[in-house]
Design a protein around this motif. Structure first.
Motif, PDB file in Angstrom:
ATOM      1  N   ALA A  72     -12.177  12.340  -5.818  1.00 39.70           N
ATOM      2  CA  ALA A  72     -13.344  11.973  -6.610  1.00 39.70           C
ATOM      3  C   ALA A  72     -13.154  10.621  -7.306  1.00 39.70           C
ATOM      4  O   ALA A  72     -14.093   9.862  -7.455  1.00 39.70           O
ATOM      5  CB  ALA A  72     -13.624  13.054  -7.644  1.00 39.70           C
ATOM      6  N   ASN A  73     -11.946  10.323  -7.719  1.00 39.83           N
ATOM      7  CA  ASN A  73     -11.707   9.101  -8.478  1.00 39.83           C
ATOM      8  C   ASN A  73     -11.065   8.000  -7.630  1.00 39.83           C
ATOM      9  O   ASN A  73     -10.402   7.122  -8.155  1.00 39.83           O
ATOM     10  CB  ASN A  73     -10.840   9.406  -9.694  1.00 39.83           C
ATOM     11  CG  ASN A  73      -9.493  10.006  -9.312  1.00 39.83           C
ATOM     12  OD1 ASN A  73      -9.253  10.336  -8.159  1.00 39.83           O
ATOM     13  ND2 ASN A  73      -8.625  10.151 -10.288  1.00 39.83           N
ATOM     14  N   PHE A  74     -11.268   8.019  -6.322  1.00 41.65           N
ATOM     15  CA  PHE A  74     -10.674   7.024  -5.438  1.00 41.65           C
ATOM     16  C   PHE A  74     -11.280   5.651  -5.696  1.00 41.65           C
ATOM     17  O   PHE A  74     -12.497   5.502  -5.775  1.00 41.65           O
ATOM     18  CB  PHE A  74     -10.869   7.420  -3.971  1.00 41.65           C
ATOM     19  CG  PHE A  74     -10.325   6.405  -3.017  1.00 41.65           C
ATOM     20  CD1 PHE A  74      -8.953   6.257  -2.868  1.00 41.65           C
ATOM     21  CD2 PHE A  74     -11.161   5.590  -2.292  1.00 41.65           C
ATOM     22  CE1 PHE A  74      -8.435   5.306  -2.002  1.00 41.65           C
ATOM     23  CE2 PHE A  74     -10.654   4.639  -1.424  1.00 41.65           C
ATOM     24  CZ  PHE A  74      -9.287   4.498  -1.280  1.00 41.65           C
ATOM     25  N   ASP A  75     -10.434   4.647  -5.815  1.00 42.15           N
ATOM     26  CA  ASP A  75     -10.855   3.275  -6.054  1.00 42.15           C
ATOM     27  C   ASP A  75     -10.896   2.530  -4.722  1.00 42.15           C
ATOM     28  O   ASP A  75      -9.841   2.255  -4.148  1.00 42.15           O
ATOM     29  CB  ASP A  75      -9.874   2.607  -7.012  1.00 42.15           C
ATOM     30  CG  ASP A  75     -10.111   1.123  -7.185  1.00 42.15           C
ATOM     31  OD1 ASP A  75     -11.227   0.651  -6.882  1.00 42.15           O
ATOM     32  OD2 ASP A  75      -9.177   0.433  -7.639  1.00 42.15           O
ATOM     33  N   PRO A  76     -12.079   2.198  -4.206  1.00 45.38           N
ATOM     34  CA  PRO A  76     -12.164   1.480  -2.934  1.00 45.38           C
ATOM     35  C   PRO A  76     -11.418   0.150  -2.954  1.00 45.38           C
ATOM     36  O   PRO A  76     -10.968  -0.339  -1.929  1.00 45.38           O
ATOM     37  CB  PRO A  76     -13.664   1.255  -2.726  1.00 45.38           C
ATOM     38  CG  PRO A  76     -14.331   2.243  -3.606  1.00 45.38           C
ATOM     39  CD  PRO A  76     -13.398   2.500  -4.754  1.00 45.38           C
ATOM     40  N   GLY A  77     -11.254  -0.439  -4.135  1.00 52.51           N
ATOM     41  CA  GLY A  77     -10.515  -1.687  -4.254  1.00 52.51           C
ATOM     42  C   GLY A  77      -9.062  -1.539  -3.819  1.00 52.51           C
ATOM     43  O   GLY A  77      -8.433  -2.514  -3.392  1.00 52.51           O
ATOM     44  N   SER A  78      -8.543  -0.307  -3.887  1.00 52.06           N
ATOM     45  CA  SER A  78      -7.156  -0.090  -3.476  1.00 52.06           C
ATOM     46  C   SER A  78      -6.991  -0.325  -1.972  1.00 52.06           C
ATOM     47  O   SER A  78      -5.902  -0.693  -1.521  1.00 52.06           O
ATOM     48  CB  SER A  78      -6.677   1.308  -3.869  1.00 52.06           C
ATOM     49  OG  SER A  78      -7.432   2.297  -3.211  1.00 52.06           O
ATOM     50  N   ILE A  79      -8.056  -0.135  -1.211  1.00 50.34           N
ATOM     51  CA  ILE A  79      -7.982  -0.416   0.227  1.00 50.34           C
ATOM     52  C   ILE A  79      -7.754  -1.905   0.448  1.00 50.34           C
ATOM     53  O   ILE A  79      -6.881  -2.301   1.223  1.00 50.34           O
ATOM     54  CB  ILE A  79      -9.245   0.082   0.960  1.00 50.34           C
ATOM     55  CG1 ILE A  79      -9.176   1.610   1.069  1.00 50.34           C
ATOM     56  CG2 ILE A  79      -9.389  -0.581   2.329  1.00 50.34           C
ATOM     57  CD1 ILE A  79     -10.253   2.259   1.873  1.00 50.34           C
ATOM     58  N   TYR A  80      -8.496  -2.736  -0.269  1.00 50.30           N
ATOM     59  CA  TYR A  80      -8.346  -4.179  -0.106  1.00 50.30           C
ATOM     60  C   TYR A  80      -6.978  -4.661  -0.595  1.00 50.30           C
ATOM     61  O   TYR A  80      -6.361  -5.523   0.041  1.00 50.30           O
ATOM     62  CB  TYR A  80      -9.478  -4.919  -0.823  1.00 50.30           C
ATOM     63  CG  TYR A  80     -10.820  -4.662  -0.175  1.00 50.30           C
ATOM     64  CD1 TYR A  80     -11.219  -5.398   0.933  1.00 50.30           C
ATOM     65  CD2 TYR A  80     -11.665  -3.667  -0.649  1.00 50.30           C
ATOM     66  CE1 TYR A  80     -12.441  -5.159   1.546  1.00 50.30           C
ATOM     67  CE2 TYR A  80     -12.888  -3.419  -0.052  1.00 50.30           C
ATOM     68  CZ  TYR A  80     -13.268  -4.166   1.041  1.00 50.30           C
ATOM     69  OH  TYR A  80     -14.469  -3.918   1.664  1.00 50.30           O
ATOM     70  N   ARG A  81      -6.490  -4.102  -1.696  1.00 50.72           N
ATOM     71  CA  ARG A  81      -5.157  -4.474  -2.190  1.00 50.72           C
ATOM     72  C   ARG A  81      -4.080  -4.067  -1.187  1.00 50.72           C
ATOM     73  O   ARG A  81      -3.129  -4.813  -0.931  1.00 50.72           O
ATOM     74  CB  ARG A  81      -4.897  -3.832  -3.554  1.00 50.72           C
ATOM     75  CG  ARG A  81      -5.741  -4.423  -4.672  1.00 50.72           C
ATOM     76  CD  ARG A  81      -5.349  -3.898  -6.036  1.00 50.72           C
ATOM     77  NE  ARG A  81      -5.566  -2.465  -6.191  1.00 50.72           N
ATOM     78  CZ  ARG A  81      -6.713  -1.918  -6.577  1.00 50.72           C
ATOM     79  NH1 ARG A  81      -7.766  -2.678  -6.825  1.00 50.72           N
ATOM     80  NH2 ARG A  81      -6.835  -0.617  -6.721  1.00 50.72           N
ATOM     81  N   THR A  82      -4.249  -2.890  -0.590  1.00 52.99           N
ATOM     82  CA  THR A  82      -3.273  -2.407   0.387  1.00 52.99           C
ATOM     83  C   THR A  82      -3.335  -3.239   1.665  1.00 52.99           C
ATOM     84  O   THR A  82      -2.300  -3.548   2.260  1.00 52.99           O
ATOM     85  CB  THR A  82      -3.496  -0.910   0.680  1.00 52.99           C
ATOM     86  OG1 THR A  82      -3.425  -0.196  -0.565  1.00 52.99           O
ATOM     87  CG2 THR A  82      -2.452  -0.368   1.630  1.00 52.99           C
ATOM     88  N   LEU A  83      -4.529  -3.620   2.085  1.00 55.64           N
ATOM     89  CA  LEU A  83      -4.667  -4.490   3.261  1.00 55.64           C
ATOM     90  C   LEU A  83      -3.934  -5.811   3.045  1.00 55.64           C
ATOM     91  O   LEU A  83      -3.238  -6.306   3.935  1.00 55.64           O
ATOM     92  CB  LEU A  83      -6.137  -4.741   3.584  1.00 55.64           C
ATOM     93  CG  LEU A  83      -6.914  -3.562   4.167  1.00 55.64           C
ATOM     94  CD1 LEU A  83      -8.414  -3.867   4.181  1.00 55.64           C
ATOM     95  CD2 LEU A  83      -6.415  -3.206   5.556  1.00 55.64           C
ATOM     96  N   LYS A  84      -4.077  -6.372   1.850  1.00 53.43           N
ATOM     97  CA  LYS A  84      -3.391  -7.636   1.535  1.00 53.43           C
ATOM     98  C   LYS A  84      -1.880  -7.447   1.610  1.00 53.43           C
ATOM     99  O   LYS A  84      -1.163  -8.281   2.176  1.00 53.43           O
ATOM    100  CB  LYS A  84      -3.817  -8.123   0.152  1.00 53.43           C
ATOM    101  CG  LYS A  84      -3.246  -9.467  -0.219  1.00 53.43           C
ATOM    102  CD  LYS A  84      -3.784  -9.948  -1.546  1.00 53.43           C
ATOM    103  CE  LYS A  84      -3.205 -11.330  -1.851  1.00 53.43           C
ATOM    104  NZ  LYS A  84      -3.705 -11.852  -3.117  1.00 53.43           N
TER     105      LYS A  84
END
Length: 140
Positions: free
Chosen positions: A65-77
């Motif tokens: 429920a509290n997943f931050d989509p921004g973490s996907i972009y940080r992880t991709l980087k």
């Protein structure tokens, strides 16, 4: 001093409760720790841009429920810095340019390592659940 037995407890799993499971207090850990292997898997299946990866990530069942989509972009980087993925700008589509990510051979090797690790954990969890279900059955 009294010894407690399985018959002294009520056994249930989070999904067995009728209330919201996002408030589970079992401290089972966040599935977001599997963001790296999930992204590697998704990119091994198909090169994608960040927004598409966000959508496809939830299709794997990772729906905190509290997943931050921004973490996907940080992880991709991070994955790109480590050479596990690479990116290029797609300017051929209509609209703004999109950064398209794809997995590298190093990323495939890391994905394989993750798959072995997850398989080991799966076996451990299966034994755990089987024993837990035996406890539930013995209480009835």
């Amino acid at each position: 001093m009294s010894i407690q037995t399985s018959s002294d407890y009520e056994f249930y799993m989070c999904e067995d409760k009728s209330e919201n499971t996002s408030k589970c207090s079992c401290m089972g850990g966040r599935v977001s720790r599997y963001l790296v292997p999930a992204l590697l898997l998704l990119l091994a299946e198909k090169s994608s841009h960040g927004y598409e990866l966000t959508e496809r990530y939830s299709e794997l069942g990772f729906t905190e429920a509290n997943f931050d989509p921004g973490s996907i972009y940080r992880t991709l980087k991070l994955l790109e810095t480590e050479g596990l993925i690479k990116s290029k700008w797609d300017t051929e589509e209509i609209g703004p340019a999109k950064k398209i990510y794809s997995i590298t051979s190093e990323g495939i090797e890391m994905l394989s390592s993750w798959a072995v690790n997850i398989l080991k954990r799966k076996k451990i969890f299966e034994v755990f659940i089987e024993r837990y279900n035996n406890l539930k059955s013995s209480k009835k």
